[in-house]
Enzyme design. Structure first.
Site, mmCIF file in Angstrom:
data_model
loop_
_atom_site.group_PDB
_atom_site.id
_atom_site.type_symbol
_atom_site.label_atom_id
_atom_site.label_comp_id
_atom_site.label_asym_id
_atom_site.label_seq_id
_atom_site.Cartn_x
_atom_site.Cartn_y
_atom_site.Cartn_z
ATOM 1 N N TYR A 199 -38.212 -37.975 -35.823
ATOM 2 C CA TYR A 199 -39.472 -37.911 -35.321
ATOM 3 C C TYR A 199 -39.552 -37.183 -34.135
ATOM 4 O O TYR A 199 -40.482 -36.875 -33.547
ATOM 5 C CB TYR A 199 -40.207 -39.249 -35.187
ATOM 6 N N GLY A 200 -38.739 -37.864 -33.051
ATOM 7 C CA GLY A 200 -38.578 -37.496 -31.701
ATOM 8 C C GLY A 200 -38.284 -35.906 -30.998
ATOM 9 O O GLY A 200 -38.507 -35.836 -29.847
ATOM 10 N N CYS A 243 -42.392 -47.545 -34.106
ATOM 11 C CA CYS A 243 -41.724 -46.337 -33.725
ATOM 12 C C CYS A 243 -42.577 -45.883 -32.594
ATOM 13 O O CYS A 243 -43.833 -45.645 -32.573
ATOM 14 C CB CYS A 243 -41.865 -45.277 -34.889
ATOM 15 N N ASN A 244 -41.623 -45.736 -31.415
ATOM 16 C CA ASN A 244 -42.455 -45.149 -30.111
ATOM 17 C C ASN A 244 -43.041 -43.882 -30.188
ATOM 18 O O ASN A 244 -44.255 -43.594 -29.744
ATOM 19 C CB ASN A 244 -41.602 -45.497 -28.946
ATOM 20 N N ASP A 269 -40.909 -47.079 -39.372
ATOM 21 C CA ASP A 269 -40.355 -46.229 -38.348
ATOM 22 C C ASP A 269 -39.805 -45.035 -39.049
ATOM 23 O O ASP A 269 -39.721 -44.793 -40.380
ATOM 24 C CB ASP A 269 -39.221 -47.123 -37.828
ATOM 25 N N SER A 270 -39.239 -44.087 -38.170
ATOM 26 C CA SER A 270 -38.491 -42.989 -38.799
ATOM 27 C C SER A 270 -37.087 -43.192 -39.390
ATOM 28 O O SER A 270 -36.795 -42.366 -40.024
ATOM 29 C CB SER A 270 -38.397 -41.790 -37.627
ATOM 30 N N CYS A 292 -37.465 -46.860 -27.485
ATOM 31 C CA CYS A 292 -37.313 -46.223 -28.894
ATOM 32 C C CYS A 292 -36.776 -47.688 -29.603
ATOM 33 O O CYS A 292 -35.861 -48.397 -29.024
ATOM 34 C CB CYS A 292 -36.248 -45.198 -28.805
ATOM 35 N N THR A 293 -37.397 -47.792 -30.772
ATOM 36 C CA THR A 293 -36.773 -48.857 -31.654
ATOM 37 C C THR A 293 -35.406 -48.864 -32.030
ATOM 38 O O THR A 293 -34.895 -50.039 -32.449
ATOM 39 C CB THR A 293 -37.840 -49.419 -32.549
ATOM 40 N N HIS A 294 -34.716 -47.715 -31.810
ATOM 41 C CA HIS A 294 -33.241 -47.611 -32.162
ATOM 42 C C HIS A 294 -32.212 -48.271 -31.142
ATOM 43 O O HIS A 294 -31.560 -48.806 -31.509
ATOM 44 C CB HIS A 294 -32.881 -46.275 -32.419
#
Length: 264
Positions: A44-45, A76-77, A12-13, A186-188
């Site tokens: 990243y987004g 990470c989406n 992931d970022s 978003c995985t966050h």
């Protein structure tokens, strides 16, 4: 040829992918994992092109191949939107993407086929979920909502921002009245799931649950499930700071982590 004892790579970022890792550890505790947090190149987004994201993720996949991984999860989406097809063309090992998992779990949970997705600017503007929904469940109506600040706020410390409730209300008010399911795109975002659920009355789903199912299915079909009895080892590699990343990841996972900093 891959072997059962090889590792599972997750990237992931930043911290977000730990939400996926936690689900994996709960279901597959005997596997060995490498977690790659590219926080030196965060976020990243926003502010990165598709080409830049493809190059960053290709380097991460190279790292996983060199470190003996049997399967990779793009946790990470944004990276999944920008690079999943590119990575699958470049690498032969199985690669599981989170956008596909998100569409699948939404499709399983919605009663009326109207869903909303909150995500980064890149994922929303690239229509990561809408495009994947057309392929996997064409009846789904998808409303994509870009929560521009959220990933950065969560990465640096959500509770330190006084405007977090105001921003939550702003973005969640964009959910259509007829939507019955919200995807955390978003995985966050599972890290603030409690705050999100306080503000809405519809079902909230996390693609990480579907990622676990797909991982088990893939490893089983390839006869690559690790059948050792002892718990697996988890190693973290990050390209940025560890002073905030380490305690935050440890608090969320409920255990001390082994972590190393590598060049970005």
């Amino acid at each position: 040829m891959a072997e059962k004892t090889q590792r599972i790579g997750i990237f992931d970022s930043g911290l977000g992918g730990t939400t996926v890792l936690k689900e994996l550890i709960n279901s597959l505790p005997n596997e060995d994992y490498i977690y790659y947090g590219d926080n030196g190149n965060f976020p990243y987004g926003s502010g990165k092109t598709k080409n830049e994201l493809q190059k960053l993720t290709e380097r991460i996949l190279d790292f996983f191949v060199k470190n003996n991984c049997k399967l990779v999860i793009v946790a990470c989406n944004t990276a999944s939107t920008a690079a999943i097809d590119y990575l699958r063309e470049k690498f032969s090992l199985p690669i599981i993407g989170i956008i596909e998992a998100g569409v699948k779990i939404a499709s399983k949970n919605t009663k009326n086929k109207n869903i909303a997705v909150i995500s980064t600017k890149f994922t929303a503007e690239s229509h990561g979920y809408k495009n994947k929904a057309k392929m996997l469940d064409s009846e789904l109506n998808v409303k994509e909502i870009a929560c521009i600040e959220f990933a950065q706020m969560i990465e640096t410390g959500w509770d330190t921002f006084d405007n977090r409730k105001e921003l939550l209300n702003k973005y969640l008010s964009e959910i259509p009245k007829n939507a019955d399911t919200l995807v955390l795109g978003c995985t966050h975002y599972p890290l603030i799931r409690e705050d999100i659920e306080k503000n809405i009355k519809i079902k909230v789903v996390d693609p990480a649950v579907e990622i676990v199912e797909r991982t088990i299915q893939t490893l089983t079909s390839l006869n690559l499930l690790n059948d050792k009895k002892e718990r697996g080892r988890i190693i973290f590699f990050v390209t940025g700071e560890t002073y905030h990343f380490k305690p935050t990841a440890e608090k969320f996972l409920g255990k001390e982590i082994e972590i190393y900093r590598i060049p970005k």
